[in-house]
Scaffold this active site. Sequence first.
Site, PDB file in Angstrom:
ATOM      1  N   SER A  14      43.503  29.693 105.024  1.00  7.99           N
ATOM      2  CA  SER A  14      42.364  30.456 104.497  1.00  7.99           C
ATOM      3  C   SER A  14      41.361  30.868 105.573  1.00  7.99           C
ATOM      4  O   SER A  14      40.901  30.058 106.368  1.00  7.99           O
ATOM      5  CB  SER A  14      41.650  29.638 103.426  1.00  7.99           C
ATOM      6  OG  SER A  14      40.421  30.243 103.098  1.00  7.99           O
ATOM      7  N   SER A  16      38.600  32.690 104.399  1.00  9.29           N
ATOM      8  CA  SER A  16      37.375  32.933 103.638  1.00  9.29           C
ATOM      9  C   SER A  16      36.302  31.884 103.861  1.00  9.29           C
ATOM     10  O   SER A  16      35.114  32.210 103.961  1.00  9.29           O
ATOM     11  CB  SER A  16      37.694  33.025 102.138  1.00  9.29           C
ATOM     12  OG  SER A  16      38.576  34.087 101.873  1.00  9.29           O
ATOM     13  N   THR A  60      43.495  33.533  95.564  1.00  7.98           N
ATOM     14  CA  THR A  60      44.597  33.907  96.444  1.00  7.98           C
ATOM     15  C   THR A  60      45.910  33.397  95.871  1.00  7.98           C
ATOM     16  O   THR A  60      45.971  32.888  94.749  1.00  7.98           O
ATOM     17  CB  THR A  60      44.340  33.396  97.887  1.00  7.98           C
ATOM     18  OG1 THR A  60      45.311  33.965  98.759  1.00  7.98           O
ATOM     19  CG2 THR A  60      44.388  31.878  97.973  1.00  7.98           C
ATOM     20  N   LYS A  64      46.681  35.243  91.526  1.00  8.28           N
ATOM     21  CA  LYS A  64      45.975  36.502  91.281  1.00  8.28           C
ATOM     22  C   LYS A  64      46.340  37.125  89.930  1.00  8.28           C
ATOM     23  O   LYS A  64      45.541  37.871  89.351  1.00  8.28           O
ATOM     24  CB  LYS A  64      46.246  37.498  92.404  1.00  8.28           C
ATOM     25  CG  LYS A  64      45.619  37.098  93.732  1.00  8.28           C
ATOM     26  CD  LYS A  64      45.833  38.167  94.785  1.00  8.28           C
ATOM     27  CE  LYS A  64      45.231  37.742  96.118  1.00  8.28           C
ATOM     28  NZ  LYS A  64      45.320  38.797  97.135  1.00  8.28           N
ATOM     29  N   ASN A  85      41.281  39.117  92.220  1.00  7.31           N
ATOM     30  CA  ASN A  85      41.048  38.223  93.359  1.00  7.31           C
ATOM     31  C   ASN A  85      39.570  37.877  93.553  1.00  7.31           C
ATOM     32  O   ASN A  85      39.219  37.190  94.501  1.00  7.31           O
ATOM     33  CB  ASN A  85      41.628  38.812  94.653  1.00  7.31           C
ATOM     34  CG  ASN A  85      40.767  39.924  95.208  1.00  7.31           C
ATOM     35  OD1 ASN A  85      40.327  40.811  94.482  1.00  7.31           O
ATOM     36  ND2 ASN A  85      40.521  39.895  96.513  1.00  7.31           N
ATOM     37  N   GLY A 127      57.204  43.582  98.874  1.00  4.52           N
ATOM     38  CA  GLY A 127      56.703  42.436  98.115  1.00  4.52           C
ATOM     39  C   GLY A 127      56.272  42.840  96.719  1.00  4.52           C
ATOM     40  O   GLY A 127      55.957  44.010  96.461  1.00  4.52           O
ATOM     41  N   GLY A 129      54.045  40.646  94.641  1.00  5.06           N
ATOM     42  CA  GLY A 129      52.956  39.803  94.133  1.00  5.06           C
ATOM     43  C   GLY A 129      51.686  40.573  93.837  1.00  5.06           C
ATOM     44  O   GLY A 129      51.660  41.812  93.816  1.00  5.06           O
ATOM     45  N   LEU A 206      49.554  42.879 105.927  1.00  5.77           N
ATOM     46  CA  LEU A 206      48.418  42.164 105.348  1.00  5.77           C
ATOM     47  C   LEU A 206      48.156  40.828 106.047  1.00  5.77           C
ATOM     48  O   LEU A 206      47.066  40.264 105.932  1.00  5.77           O
ATOM     49  CB  LEU A 206      48.642  41.917 103.852  1.00  5.77           C
ATOM     50  CG  LEU A 206      48.067  42.973 102.905  1.00  5.77           C
ATOM     51  CD1 LEU A 206      48.618  44.361 103.189  1.00  5.77           C
ATOM     52  CD2 LEU A 206      48.324  42.600 101.443  1.00  5.77           C
ATOM     53  N   GLY A 229      45.990  42.638 108.912  1.00  8.35           N
ATOM     54  CA  GLY A 229      45.165  42.590 107.715  1.00  8.35           C
ATOM     55  C   GLY A 229      43.752  42.077 107.911  1.00  8.35           C
ATOM     56  O   GLY A 229      43.036  41.873 106.918  1.00  8.35           O
TER      57      GLY A 229
END
Length: 249
Positions: A14, A16, A60, A64, A85, A127, A129, A206, A229
């Site tokens: 992470s 964030s 995350t 999501k 998100n 992908g 997701g 990303l 990303g």
Amino acid sequence: MDKYGLIGYPLGHSFSIGYHNQRFADEGINAKYFNFEIPSIEDLPEVISSNPELKGLNVTIPYKEKVMDYLDYISPEARAIGAVNVIKVINDGKRVKLKGYNSDVIGFTQSIEPMLEDYHKKALVLGTGGASKAVAYGLKALGLEPVVVSRYERPDTIQYQNITPDVVREYNVIVNCTPLGMYPKTETCPDIPYEALDERNILYDLIYNPDETLFMRRGAAHGAQTKNGLEMLLLQAFASWEFWNSAER
């Protein structure tokens, strides 16, 4: 003190928590950001109830899409994307209301738009997701025609084994929304015909750790433009703060 945080599993990668806590310190905001690593989305109500100071959450992998079942309100854009998100937590002391938004699409479109030329008409989204849904939505908003790539037979997708050199020349924007190449497994990358790429291709990943993934490196070796990303992450983090702190939405 207000609390904000991130839910997902696992959260070892992470970005964030460092970004938001640094921002709080720099701007003198009386708040703290936490990682809430929950092994099941069913643990979300416990996170909410045990943290009454909580004002907002980021979401995350892998929640999501699953988190949408727990929300009182979902923005039209997030509903159209099919993924959330950002959660705004409103606690009036009597009940808690959870509102869901999508900042991935904001971060992605603002980040990739300066790279696009008139000849970028179609895109491959690697992908299936929640992030890939936001990317596909964002590409459509920018006027491109996206096609989702999956390892399996799914409606409205193509499979990796069907991506020929002609396909990557036609779909000359390629966005990696898979974890392939992410630290520590940096020696992996999506299986596409890299030898067919040229300077008309954009390879957007990303992933931001490492700075240059094998996907990007192999694309750059054939002249493709590449981008990771990190800027998207910064832009979507800024958008999250706007959702959390705007007037009632």
